[in-house]
Write a protein that holds these residues in place. Sequence first.
Motif, PDB file in Angstrom:
ATOM      1  N   ILE A 257       0.834  -1.205   0.000  1.00 24.54           N
ATOM      2  CA  ILE A 257       0.000   0.000   0.000  1.00 24.54           C
ATOM      3  C   ILE A 257       0.869   1.257   0.000  1.00 24.54           C
ATOM      4  O   ILE A 257       2.094   1.185  -0.005  1.00 24.54           O
ATOM      5  CB  ILE A 257      -0.980  -0.013   1.202  1.00 24.54           C
ATOM      6  N   ASP A 258       0.202   2.427   0.052  1.00 23.85           N
ATOM      7  CA  ASP A 258       0.898   3.700  -0.166  1.00 23.85           C
ATOM      8  C   ASP A 258       1.090   4.537   1.096  1.00 23.85           C
ATOM      9  O   ASP A 258       1.366   5.727   1.004  1.00 23.85           O
ATOM     10  CB  ASP A 258       0.154   4.521  -1.227  1.00 23.85           C
ATOM     11  N   ARG A 259       0.957   3.930   2.273  1.00 20.42           N
ATOM     12  CA  ARG A 259       1.276   4.695   3.492  1.00 20.42           C
ATOM     13  C   ARG A 259       2.759   4.542   3.792  1.00 20.42           C
ATOM     14  O   ARG A 259       3.452   3.704   3.207  1.00 20.42           O
ATOM     15  CB  ARG A 259       0.445   4.197   4.686  1.00 20.42           C
ATOM     16  N   GLY A 260       3.236   5.339   4.732  1.00 20.74           N
ATOM     17  CA  GLY A 260       4.593   5.164   5.214  1.00 20.74           C
ATOM     18  C   GLY A 260       4.666   3.936   6.110  1.00 20.74           C
ATOM     19  O   GLY A 260       3.659   3.310   6.434  1.00 20.74           O
ATOM     20  N   GLY A 261       5.873   3.582   6.509  1.00 19.91           N
ATOM     21  CA  GLY A 261       6.040   2.502   7.473  1.00 19.91           C
ATOM     22  C   GLY A 261       6.253   1.143   6.833  1.00 19.91           C
ATOM     23  O   GLY A 261       6.249   0.987   5.618  1.00 19.91           O
ATOM     24  N   GLN A 262       6.427   0.171   7.689  1.00 20.13           N
ATOM     25  CA  GLN A 262       6.751  -1.193   7.285  1.00 20.13           C
ATOM     26  C   GLN A 262       5.487  -2.064   7.270  1.00 20.13           C
ATOM     27  O   GLN A 262       4.444  -1.628   6.826  1.00 20.13           O
ATOM     28  CB  GLN A 262       7.823  -1.753   8.229  1.00 20.13           C
ATOM     29  N   ILE A 263       5.598  -3.272   7.798  1.00 20.06           N
ATOM     30  CA  ILE A 263       4.482  -4.223   7.744  1.00 20.06           C
ATOM     31  C   ILE A 263       3.700  -4.203   9.048  1.00 20.06           C
ATOM     32  O   ILE A 263       4.267  -4.030  10.132  1.00 20.06           O
ATOM     33  CB  ILE A 263       4.995  -5.651   7.445  1.00 20.06           C
ATOM     34  N   THR A 264       2.397  -4.334   8.935  1.00 19.81           N
ATOM     35  CA  THR A 264       1.563  -4.503  10.125  1.00 19.81           C
ATOM     36  C   THR A 264       0.434  -5.484   9.802  1.00 19.81           C
ATOM     37  O   THR A 264       0.262  -5.895   8.655  1.00 19.81           O
ATOM     38  CB  THR A 264       1.023  -3.165  10.650  1.00 19.81           C
ATOM     39  N   TYR A 265      -0.301  -5.831  10.845  1.00 22.87           N
ATOM     40  CA  TYR A 265      -1.406  -6.784  10.709  1.00 22.87           C
ATOM     41  C   TYR A 265      -2.706  -6.112  11.113  1.00 22.87           C
ATOM     42  O   TYR A 265      -2.751  -5.366  12.101  1.00 22.87           O
ATOM     43  CB  TYR A 265      -1.158  -8.001  11.597  1.00 22.87           C
ATOM     44  N   HIS A 266      -3.748  -6.375  10.344  1.00 20.05           N
ATOM     45  CA  HIS A 266      -5.105  -5.958  10.716  1.00 20.05           C
ATOM     46  C   HIS A 266      -5.975  -7.202  10.770  1.00 20.05           C
ATOM     47  O   HIS A 266      -5.844  -8.092   9.924  1.00 20.05           O
ATOM     48  CB  HIS A 266      -5.692  -4.995   9.682  1.00 20.05           C
ATOM     49  N   GLY A 267      -6.874  -7.238  11.755  1.00 18.86           N
ATOM     50  CA  GLY A 267      -7.783  -8.367  11.857  1.00 18.86           C
ATOM     51  C   GLY A 267      -8.977  -8.016  12.730  1.00 18.86           C
ATOM     52  O   GLY A 267      -8.993  -6.966  13.393  1.00 18.86           O
ATOM     53  N   PRO A 268      -9.989  -8.862  12.736  1.00 16.79           N
ATOM     54  CA  PRO A 268     -11.167  -8.626  13.577  1.00 16.79           C
ATOM     55  C   PRO A 268     -10.755  -8.449  15.037  1.00 16.79           C
ATOM     56  O   PRO A 268      -9.835  -9.110  15.521  1.00 16.79           O
ATOM     57  CB  PRO A 268     -11.995  -9.905  13.385  1.00 16.79           C
ATOM     58  N   GLY A 269     -11.428  -7.520  15.716  1.00 15.76           N
ATOM     59  CA  GLY A 269     -11.094  -7.240  17.106  1.00 15.76           C
ATOM     60  C   GLY A 269     -10.133  -6.081  17.258  1.00 15.76           C
ATOM     61  O   GLY A 269      -9.736  -5.719  18.361  1.00 15.76           O
TER      62      GLY A 269
END
Length: 198
Positions: free
Chosen positions: A64-76
Amino acid sequence: MIVRRLGLAEYEPTWRAMQDFTARRAPDTPDEIWLCEHPPVFTLGLAGKAEHLLRDIGVPVVKIDRGGQITYHGPGQVVAYLLLDLKRRGLTVKGLVNRMEQALIDLLAGHGVAAARLAGAPGVYVAGAKIGALGLKVKNGCCYHGLALNVAMDLVPFEAINPCGYEGMAVTQLADFVPGITVEQAATALVEQLEMKL
């Protein structure tokens, strides 16, 4: 400020909708906050390095086009996307990041949880463990993307990455300190904090 609650929303269409909203903005377009949860997804920022994904656990990876490295998104996890005209609000990116972090810190303090910034690592931490992540994209003086607060989620997928590019970075969530808290409750509190600070 218009607040939209999107519920459980697929990541990529939501991201594309943010890009479209920002591209179509006029000088008088009201700012918006979009609240949602995402199905499991790893997102890799513009400078993201593939080696921070340690192993394939069957979760899709979206560049994607934001700054920063890798992150996780999930329910909750509550995600708040900030679609703001920074110029109109007189905000710098650094100033906005500071206010986003403070909104999370004050939200957590309201639940008796002491949170803090960590020098050189954007986001919000409780006892050194990451509880809130943030990333932005600025285009023509307006921003999109935003922040994510771990509320009551499965944290195991974080073990498959170096969260935000930090090897061995611990992660935590609000429910570990406030049992029974819901994403909806956290989202409402987050909006209140953001509206006060923006």
